[in-house]
Scaffold this active site. Structure first.
Site, PDB file in Angstrom:
ATOM      1  N   GLU A 142      -2.064  -0.442   2.602  1.00 48.14           N
ATOM      2  CA  GLU A 142      -2.342  -0.251   4.023  1.00 48.14           C
ATOM      3  C   GLU A 142      -1.477   0.846   4.618  1.00 48.14           C
ATOM      4  O   GLU A 142      -1.954   1.671   5.411  1.00 48.14           O
ATOM      5  CB  GLU A 142      -2.104  -1.573   4.764  1.00 48.14           C
ATOM      6  CG  GLU A 142      -2.503  -1.549   6.244  1.00 48.14           C
ATOM      7  CD  GLU A 142      -1.355  -1.183   7.169  1.00 48.14           C
ATOM      8  OE1 GLU A 142      -1.605  -1.032   8.381  1.00 48.14           O
ATOM      9  OE2 GLU A 142      -0.213  -1.038   6.698  1.00 48.14           O
TER      10      GLU A 142
ATOM     11  N   ASP B 201       1.470  -4.053   0.674  1.00 44.79           N
ATOM     12  CA  ASP B 201       2.496  -3.034   0.489  1.00 44.79           C
ATOM     13  C   ASP B 201       3.495  -2.998   1.638  1.00 44.79           C
ATOM     14  O   ASP B 201       3.252  -3.535   2.715  1.00 44.79           O
ATOM     15  CB  ASP B 201       1.865  -1.657   0.311  1.00 44.79           C
ATOM     16  CG  ASP B 201       1.002  -1.228   1.496  1.00 44.79           C
ATOM     17  OD1 ASP B 201       0.374  -2.105   2.113  1.00 44.79           O
ATOM     18  OD2 ASP B 201       0.954  -0.022   1.802  1.00 44.79           O
TER      19      ASP B 201
END
Length: 486
Positions: A145, A78
């Site tokens: 994350e 991400d």
């Protein structure tokens, strides 16, 4: 074809361009994960996913390197979605638009996603480029994350086969990271009472904007302005004087990004409107002097507005403004053990109001657990005084430095041979997933490296092109130098 295709090394830059073309903000990484799975299957690379969506790819060793220690290259899928106010961009639908600006790659009006897209591209490029020599290799790409390390939290023991983990989420070429801060979210929720806006008041929008923003870990020591805190400071100083009534206050979008903008919708007595504009301009000029070294474009604006919201009662308003103004922000303490590194900090990342409550979301970071605990205790006390509900959640551990790490020493030796200079061995104040990986894989030897990225978590994010080439040299030389199994 992206203009990044002209850059070297290939295929790293082409893979990064492909990553930019697929929306992948936190909680919306599935399209990118699916693309990578299809890419691996097309190339005949083994790929699988776990229960939380993490992607694991495996490739056998290069000929003659079958007995080397297996290595896992790790990145997160991400990116942080931040954009300039004048940029029309839907991070869930629109591709990032990277472009070359001299020695740097930037994005048009948004975060670039070099954090951690360059690291991800480098790991996939190792799999794609058969000229790279390596032992048995895995690539682990984790989910979400940036919004809570959910993929790392969900990683199961026994899935990875590697002895060594190379995290690719660092952001300074020439530095080797062997430890990082842990963190915890802290949410303060204050009940609000409201009443009708008094007669004789005008509705205005007070906007503090133009701040640089940045990474709430790696940039917290730079003295950048926090829009939430600065707006609270103005209201604390002038709300009573001007007879202001707060209708709404919202600032920041992510707990791990230093907020660049905050907006208060206010009712001001018509007779005091001109004075409000004068004080806002005076405040702007004062901040430009205070923050001259770091904030070149800040502005404080008062504009006519419309709102259906009721005003906070006098008691709710006083407690809310005092709570936000009193909440600490920034560096709390520097480390005694690691000179020049922040030990403990917090970021007042997001402030929201609705009809019934106000919420303040902070991210606390510390190299030591007691540092986190001390800030939690402080915020608990402030919340108690304000009559607010408080919650600390999502705690994740730091990564304790290991001065005897074999892979850290190997990276340092490899760097020295390649570039004839000694890299800095560092502990980073930002959170890396390595601390969480130590729970299911306590014996795994870990290190973190990466190219130079500035302005992460802000639209000023950029990656230094030459440093990507140096990072690639280091990564490929390191894989070639991994020792044999004992």
């Amino acid at each position: 074809m992206s203009e990044l295709s002209q850059l070297s090394p290939q295929p790293l830059w082409q893979i990064f361009a492909d990553i930019c073309s697929i929306p992948h903000p936190s909680y919306h990484e599935e399209a990118l994960a699916t693309h990578i799975v299809a890419w691996a299957e097309e190339k005949g690379i083994h790929v699988e996913r776990d229960e939380v969506g993490n992607v694991l790819l495996r490739k056998p060793a290069s000929r003659g390197m079958e007995n080397r220690k297996p290595v896992v290259l790790q990145a997160h899928l991400d990116m942080v979605p931040q954009k300039n106010n004048d940029t029309a961009h839907d991070f869930t639908k629109d591709p990032i638009q990277p472009y070359i600006d001299g020695d740097w790659v930037k994005a048009r009006g948004t975060t670039l996603g070099a954090d951690n897209g360059i690291g991800m591209a480098s790991a996939l490029a190792v799999l794609a480029d058969d000229s790279v020599s390596h032992g048995p290799i895995e690539v682990l790409l984790t989910m979400t994350e940036e919004a809570g390390m959910e993929g790392a939290f969900g990683l199961k023991a026994g899935w990875l086969q590697a002895d060594i983990l190379i995290n690719t989420d660092s952001e300074e070429e020439g530095e080797i990271y062997m430890g990082c801060a842990g963190g915890i979210d802290f949410i303060t929720t204050l009940p609000l009472q409201r009443e009708a806006v008094p007669a004789g008041h005008d509705i205005v929008k007070l906007t503090l904007k133009g701040l640089k923003g940045g990474h709430s870990g790696g940039d917290i020591h730079l003295g950048l302005g926090n829009a939430n805190k600065l707006l609270a400071r103005f209201l604390s100083g002038h709300a009573a004087e001007l007879g202001l009534r707060v209708l709404d206050l919202n600032g920041g979008t992510l707990r791990n990004a230093i907020p660049r903008e905050a907006i208060a919708v206010l009712a001001v007595p018509t007779a005091n409107l001109a004075k409000l504009k004068t004080l806002a301009e005076t405040f702007q000029n004062m901040l430009k002097v205070e923050l001259a070294a770091v904030e070149k474009n800040l502005s404080v604006q008062v504009e006519t507005a419309q709102s259906d919201s009721q005003a906070l009662t006098a008691d709710s308003q006083q407690r809310f403004i005092a709570l936000l103004n009193a909440t600490p922000n920034g560096v709390i303490r520097m480390s005694d053990e690691v000179k020049g590194v922040v030990e403990t900090s917090l970021n007042v990342g997001v402030v929201t109001t609705d009809a019934k409550e106000a919420q303040i979301i902070c991210l606390i970071r510390s190299l030591i657990d007691s540092g986190k605990d001390a800030v939690v205790s402080q915020l608990n006390s402030i919340g108690e005084l304000a009559g607010a509900h408080v919650e600390a959640k999502g705690s994740y551990p730091g990564w304790k430095p290991d001065a005897n790490s074999p892979v850290m020493h190997l990276v340092r030796e490899t760097y020295q041979k390649l570039f004839d200079t000694t890299p800095n061995i560092m502990v980073i104040h930002a959170g890396l997933e390595c601390g969480l990986f130590k729970k299911p894989y306590p014996e795994m030897d870990m290190v973190s490296i990466g190219p130079t990225i500035t302005g992460p978590h802000s639209p000023d994010e950029q990656v230094h092109i030459a440093s990507v080439g140096q990072y690639w040299q280091l990564l490929t030389a390191l894989l070639k130098a991994i020792p044999e199994k004992a």
